[in-house]
Design a protein around this motif. Structure first.
Motif, PDB file in Angstrom:
ATOM      1  N   GLU A   1      43.021  43.263  45.469  1.00 48.55           N
ATOM      2  CA  GLU A   1      42.801  43.282  44.026  1.00 48.55           C
ATOM      3  C   GLU A   1      41.326  43.533  43.688  1.00 48.55           C
ATOM      4  OE1 GLU A   1      43.273  38.795  45.102  1.00 48.55           O
ATOM      5  OE2 GLU A   1      43.835  40.765  45.902  1.00 48.55           O
ATOM      6  N   GLY A   2      40.417  43.176  44.611  1.00 50.19           N
ATOM      7  CA  GLY A   2      39.001  43.454  44.388  1.00 50.19           C
ATOM      8  C   GLY A   2      38.701  44.938  44.461  1.00 50.19           C
ATOM      9  N   ILE A   3      39.300  45.620  45.446  1.00 48.97           N
ATOM     10  CA  ILE A   3      39.120  47.070  45.548  1.00 48.97           C
ATOM     11  C   ILE A   3      39.668  47.758  44.300  1.00 48.97           C
ATOM     12  CG2 ILE A   3      39.714  49.137  46.850  1.00 48.97           C
ATOM     13  CD1 ILE A   3      39.909  47.335  49.356  1.00 48.97           C
ATOM     14  N   THR A   4      40.842  47.321  43.865  1.00 45.51           N
ATOM     15  CA  THR A   4      41.449  47.902  42.668  1.00 45.51           C
ATOM     16  C   THR A   4      40.572  47.668  41.440  1.00 45.51           C
ATOM     17  OG1 THR A   4      43.648  47.614  43.609  1.00 45.51           O
ATOM     18  CG2 THR A   4      43.519  47.896  41.223  1.00 45.51           C
ATOM     19  N   ALA A   5      39.998  46.471  41.338  1.00 47.71           N
ATOM     20  CA  ALA A   5      39.103  46.165  40.215  1.00 47.71           C
ATOM     21  C   ALA A   5      37.842  47.020  40.265  1.00 47.71           C
ATOM     22  CB  ALA A   5      38.737  44.686  40.233  1.00 47.71           C
ATOM     23  N   PHE A   6      37.337  47.265  41.461  1.00 49.94           N
ATOM     24  CA  PHE A   6      36.138  48.091  41.631  1.00 49.94           C
ATOM     25  C   PHE A   6      36.436  49.542  41.234  1.00 49.94           C
ATOM     26  CE2 PHE A   6      33.359  50.682  44.469  1.00 49.94           C
ATOM     27  CZ  PHE A   6      32.132  50.249  44.003  1.00 49.94           C
TER      28      PHE A   6
ATOM     29  N   TRP B   1      40.985  58.005  42.015  1.00 52.96           N
ATOM     30  CA  TRP B   1      41.063  56.772  42.809  1.00 52.96           C
ATOM     31  C   TRP B   1      41.723  55.650  42.008  1.00 52.96           C
ATOM     32  CZ3 TRP B   1      36.552  53.147  44.561  1.00 52.96           C
ATOM     33  CH2 TRP B   1      36.978  52.343  45.625  1.00 52.96           C
ATOM     34  N   HIS B   2      41.343  55.549  40.744  1.00 51.07           N
ATOM     35  CA  HIS B   2      41.917  54.525  39.880  1.00 51.07           C
ATOM     36  C   HIS B   2      43.437  54.676  39.805  1.00 51.07           C
ATOM     37  CE1 HIS B   2      42.460  51.764  36.594  1.00 51.07           C
ATOM     38  NE2 HIS B   2      42.713  52.705  35.718  1.00 51.07           N
ATOM     39  N   GLU B   3      43.923  55.897  39.645  1.00 46.33           N
ATOM     40  CA  GLU B   3      45.375  56.134  39.575  1.00 46.33           C
ATOM     41  C   GLU B   3      46.048  55.777  40.898  1.00 46.33           C
ATOM     42  OE1 GLU B   3      47.222  56.972  36.959  1.00 46.33           O
ATOM     43  OE2 GLU B   3      45.424  56.864  35.705  1.00 46.33           O
ATOM     44  N   HIS B   4      45.384  56.101  42.004  1.00 48.99           N
ATOM     45  CA  HIS B   4      45.905  55.752  43.323  1.00 48.99           C
ATOM     46  C   HIS B   4      46.015  54.233  43.486  1.00 48.99           C
ATOM     47  CE1 HIS B   4      46.383  55.780  47.708  1.00 48.99           C
ATOM     48  NE2 HIS B   4      45.361  54.937  47.782  1.00 48.99           N
ATOM     49  N   ARG B   5      44.967  53.519  43.085  1.00 49.61           N
ATOM     50  CA  ARG B   5      44.980  52.066  43.247  1.00 49.61           C
ATOM     51  C   ARG B   5      46.025  51.410  42.356  1.00 49.61           C
ATOM     52  NH1 ARG B   5      43.151  50.308  47.766  1.00 49.61           N
ATOM     53  NH2 ARG B   5      43.545  48.295  46.785  1.00 49.61           N
ATOM     54  N   LYS B   6      46.283  51.956  41.199  1.00 51.11           N
ATOM     55  CA  LYS B   6      47.304  51.378  40.321  1.00 51.11           C
ATOM     56  C   LYS B   6      48.675  51.444  40.958  1.00 51.11           C
ATOM     57  CE  LYS B   6      46.639  53.575  36.409  1.00 51.11           C
ATOM     58  NZ  LYS B   6      46.775  53.895  34.963  1.00 51.11           N
TER      59      LYS B   6
ATOM     60  N   ARG C   1      34.694  40.281  37.872  1.00 49.37           N
ATOM     61  CA  ARG C   1      33.307  40.325  38.345  1.00 49.37           C
ATOM     62  C   ARG C   1      33.092  39.482  39.593  1.00 49.37           C
ATOM     63  NH1 ARG C   1      30.202  38.473  33.275  1.00 49.37           N
ATOM     64  NH2 ARG C   1      32.242  37.699  32.639  1.00 49.37           N
ATOM     65  N   ARG C   2      33.949  38.498  39.806  1.00 52.43           N
ATOM     66  CA  ARG C   2      33.776  37.644  40.978  1.00 52.43           C
ATOM     67  C   ARG C   2      33.928  38.443  42.273  1.00 52.43           C
ATOM     68  NH1 ARG C   2      39.242  37.152  39.879  1.00 52.43           N
ATOM     69  NH2 ARG C   2      40.626  36.749  41.673  1.00 52.43           N
ATOM     70  N   PHE C   3      34.696  39.520  42.237  1.00 50.39           N
ATOM     71  CA  PHE C   3      34.908  40.331  43.436  1.00 50.39           C
ATOM     72  C   PHE C   3      33.629  41.063  43.860  1.00 50.39           C
ATOM     73  CE2 PHE C   3      39.308  40.612  41.518  1.00 50.39           C
ATOM     74  CZ  PHE C   3      39.909  39.751  42.428  1.00 50.39           C
ATOM     75  N   PHE C   4      32.737  41.303  42.911  1.00 49.75           N
ATOM     76  CA  PHE C   4      31.565  42.131  43.179  1.00 49.75           C
ATOM     77  C   PHE C   4      30.352  41.305  43.596  1.00 49.75           C
ATOM     78  CE2 PHE C   4      33.584  44.365  39.320  1.00 49.75           C
ATOM     79  CZ  PHE C   4      34.591  44.892  40.106  1.00 49.75           C
TER      80      PHE C   4
END
Length: 273
Positions: free
Chosen positions: A231-236, A266-271, A151-154
Motif C-alpha cells: 500500500e506504500g508503493i501504491t500511495a507513492f 504507473w498509478h493505473e497499474h498500481r490501482k 505520508r507515514r509510508f514516506f
C-alpha cells in the motif's frame, strides 16, 4: 521551473579570478546542456586539471541548493563526484567538482547500464544519512498524498537523492574500483524511507519505455525495495501521479509531459494490484 543558464564569461571579474585561484588560467570552457537548477554549469580545463563548475547567485531563490550540495559532498564517497573547491565571492556561490568521464545512463529496456544503476542505488541505500539539514520526504509529498495517512509510508531516516533523471547518472566503464555509476546533482537530497529512490527510479524507467511490471522488477534489485509495504508503493505512485500532472500543466514541455504520462501509467497499474 528551469533556472536561466548564463555563460562563465558573464561572471563578475572577481568571481572569475577566485575560480582561477583554484584552477589556474582556464584553457577551455564547455557549457553543459543538461540540468535545470544552476545558472552556471560548465566543464572547465586548465593546465592543472578539469572540473565541473556549478554556480548560483547568492541571492537566487534556490541558493540553498548550493549549500546543500557542499554540505553533502564529504559523505558521498563512491556515489558522487568529489567537491574539490568552493568559491563564495562577488555575489556568487560556485562549486568545483571532480570532472567525471562516461556517459549519461541509458534507461531503455535491455540497456547494459541498468545493472550499474541498480548497483549504485544499492550503495546509496547502504550509506548513512549525515546529520545535516535535509528536507523530509513526507513533507515534500504532503500536498500530493491521496490521503493524509499515506505520508507515514514516506517517512524514514535514510539518505535519498530523489531525482533519478538518467542525465543525473553517469556511467563510466573505465572507472577504477568497479563502481561504474555515479549520481550528480544532489540539490533535492532528502531524508525518508529507504525504498523511495527505487520508487523514483521506477518512474524514470517507465518514462524510458519499460512497462510498470518491468520497472518494478528492476526495483527489486535494491534490497530496500522489499521493505516497502504494497500500500506504500501504491500511495507513492498516486502522489507522484498528482505531482507530475501539476508540474506538466504549469510547465507543459515534452519532458514534463513524458513524466506525467509515466506516473499516470504507473498509478493505473498500481490501482489494479
Amino acid at each position: 521551473m528551469a533556472t536561466i543558464r548564463i555563460g562563465l564569461d558573464r561572471l563578475p571579474p572577481a568571481a572569475r579570478t577566485a575560480v582561477e585561484e583554484h584552477t589556474g588560467p582556464l584553457l577551455t570552457v564547455e557549457e553543459a546542456a543538461e540540468g535545470f537548477n544552476s545558472e552556471i554549469a560548465a566543464r572547465v580545463t586548465s593546465t592543472t586539471g578539469t572540473w565541473h563548475v556549478k554556480g548560483l547567485r547568492t541571492d537566487h531563490p534556490r541558493a540553498w541548493t548550493q549549500r546543500r550540495e557542499a554540505a553533502l559532498a564529504p559523505f558521498l564517497t563512491s556515489l558522487a563526484p568529489a567537491l574539490r573547491w568552493r568559491v563564495e565571492t562577488a555575489g556568487w556561490d560556485l562549486l568545483g567538482f571532480e570532472a567525471l568521464g562516461g556517459h549519461h545512463a541509458d534507461y531503455t529496456p535491455g540497456s547494459p547500464d541498468l545493472p550499474e544503476v541498480a548497483a549504485l542505488l544499492r550503495r546509496l541505500s547502504e550509506t548513512p544519512c549525515p546529520a545535516i539539514e535535509l528536507r523530509h520526504a513526507e513533507q515534500r509529498l504532503k500536498r500530493y498524498a491521496a490521503h493524509p495517512d499515506d505520508r507515514r509510508f514516506f517517512a524514514g531516516t535514510h539518505l535519498l537523492h530523489t531525482d533519478l533523471n538518467n542525465a543525473n547518472v553517469l556511467v563510466d566503464e573505465h572507472a577504477p574500483g568497479g563502481d561504474r555509476a555515479r549520481l550528480v546533482d544532489w540539490a533535492w537530497a532528502t531524508r525518508g524511507a529507504a525504498w523511495l529512490d527505487a520508487g523514483y527510479w521506477v518512474i524514470w524507467l517507465i518514462a524510458a519505455g519499460h512497462t510498470p511490471a518491468s520497472a518494478e522488477r528492476w526495483a527489486t534489485q535494491i534490497p530496500s525495495w522489499h521493505t516497502a509495504p504494497t500500500e506504500g508503493i501504491t500511495a507513492f505512485a498516486a502522489a507522484n501521479h498528482t505531482l507530475w500532472n501539476e508540474i506538466s500543466t504549469a510547465d507543459p514541455t515534452p519532458w514534463t509531459q513524458r513524466l506525467a504520462i509515466a506516473t499516470t501509467t504507473w498509478h493505473e497499474h498500481r490501482k489494479g494490484i
